[in-house]
Scaffold this active site. Sequence first.
Site, mmCIF file in Angstrom:
data_model
loop_
_atom_site.group_PDB
_atom_site.id
_atom_site.type_symbol
_atom_site.label_atom_id
_atom_site.label_comp_id
_atom_site.label_asym_id
_atom_site.label_seq_id
_atom_site.Cartn_x
_atom_site.Cartn_y
_atom_site.Cartn_z
ATOM 1 N N ARG A 145 0.858 -1.177 0.000
ATOM 2 C CA ARG A 145 0.000 0.000 0.000
ATOM 3 C C ARG A 145 0.891 1.222 0.000
ATOM 4 O O ARG A 145 2.076 1.152 0.266
ATOM 5 C CB ARG A 145 -0.917 0.024 1.223
ATOM 6 C CG ARG A 145 -0.152 -0.075 2.528
ATOM 7 C CD ARG A 145 -0.696 0.867 3.579
ATOM 8 N NE ARG A 145 0.072 0.767 4.797
ATOM 9 C CZ ARG A 145 1.194 1.435 5.036
ATOM 10 N NH1 ARG A 145 1.718 2.221 4.132
ATOM 11 N NH2 ARG A 145 1.831 1.304 6.176
ATOM 12 N N GLY A 146 0.295 2.374 -0.285
ATOM 13 C CA GLY A 146 1.049 3.615 -0.259
ATOM 14 C C GLY A 146 1.417 3.991 1.161
ATOM 15 O O GLY A 146 0.848 3.493 2.127
ATOM 16 N N ILE B 105 -3.333 7.369 6.178
ATOM 17 C CA ILE B 105 -4.007 6.803 5.009
ATOM 18 C C ILE B 105 -2.983 6.042 4.186
ATOM 19 O O ILE B 105 -1.893 6.548 3.913
ATOM 20 C CB ILE B 105 -4.660 7.910 4.159
ATOM 21 C CG1 ILE B 105 -5.746 8.612 4.976
ATOM 22 C CG2 ILE B 105 -5.236 7.332 2.862
ATOM 23 C CD1 ILE B 105 -6.376 9.793 4.295
ATOM 24 N N CYS C 221 4.979 7.433 8.793
ATOM 25 C CA CYS C 221 4.758 7.809 7.388
ATOM 26 C C CYS C 221 5.943 8.552 6.791
ATOM 27 O O CYS C 221 5.809 9.224 5.770
ATOM 28 C CB CYS C 221 3.464 8.604 7.236
ATOM 29 S SG CYS C 221 2.032 7.699 7.855
ATOM 30 N N GLN D 104 4.684 5.064 4.120
ATOM 31 C CA GLN D 104 5.909 4.460 4.608
ATOM 32 C C GLN D 104 5.602 3.717 5.898
ATOM 33 O O GLN D 104 4.647 2.974 5.951
ATOM 34 C CB GLN D 104 6.976 5.538 4.766
ATOM 35 C CG GLN D 104 7.403 6.108 3.415
ATOM 36 C CD GLN D 104 8.556 7.067 3.548
ATOM 37 O OE1 GLN D 104 9.337 7.008 4.490
ATOM 38 N NE2 GLN D 104 8.675 7.970 2.589
ATOM 39 N N TYR D 105 6.409 3.926 6.926
ATOM 40 C CA TYR D 105 6.227 3.197 8.172
ATOM 41 C C TYR D 105 5.047 3.733 8.963
ATOM 42 O O TYR D 105 4.817 4.932 9.035
ATOM 43 C CB TYR D 105 7.481 3.303 9.048
ATOM 44 C CG TYR D 105 8.683 2.705 8.406
ATOM 45 C CD1 TYR D 105 8.830 1.328 8.323
ATOM 46 C CD2 TYR D 105 9.674 3.510 7.867
ATOM 47 C CE1 TYR D 105 9.938 0.772 7.724
ATOM 48 C CE2 TYR D 105 10.792 2.963 7.269
ATOM 49 C CZ TYR D 105 10.917 1.594 7.203
ATOM 50 O OH TYR D 105 12.012 1.051 6.606
#
EC number: 2.3.1.181
Length: 155
Positions: free
Chosen positions: A5-6, A86, A116, A8-9
């Site tokens: 999925r889009g 998200i 993220c 990052q962490y």
Amino acid sequence: HAVGRGGQYTYHGPGQRLVYVMLDLNRRGRDVRAFVKALESWVIDALAEFNLKGEIRDGRVGVWIARPDKASLPDGSMREDKIAAIGVKLRRWVSFHGISINVEPDLGHYAGIVPCGIQGHGVTSLVDMGLPVGMGDLDLALRRSFARNFPPLGG
């Protein structure tokens, strides 16, 4: 654990409401940015039911809360904390994954990561913001605001 999925962490665990949104964007317009913006608006509308102002920021996906109660960033700008993340994936223009909203997670679990991949900002939750909101309360707010952001399709 890596997922397709889009983003990052991030951290997912107890105290978060995870919402997996599966919509056919063939029928709603093949526009990933508009879809992500609608997800953000949906969360912002739900948070507004608790008198909490969620905001979006250019270049940062998710929903943010301004924190004038915290020390400013080194550049003098106001600190902001992320309340909702998200991450979506599309397969044949059908969406998978979705959003996570922090209701009452242990925010200490974020200490070992940069959520993220966004430096300089923290993470917050509804309870951290002083709101005695439970999962059921948030679920009702999300249900009420869904159709405003994802209107039913005709026939």
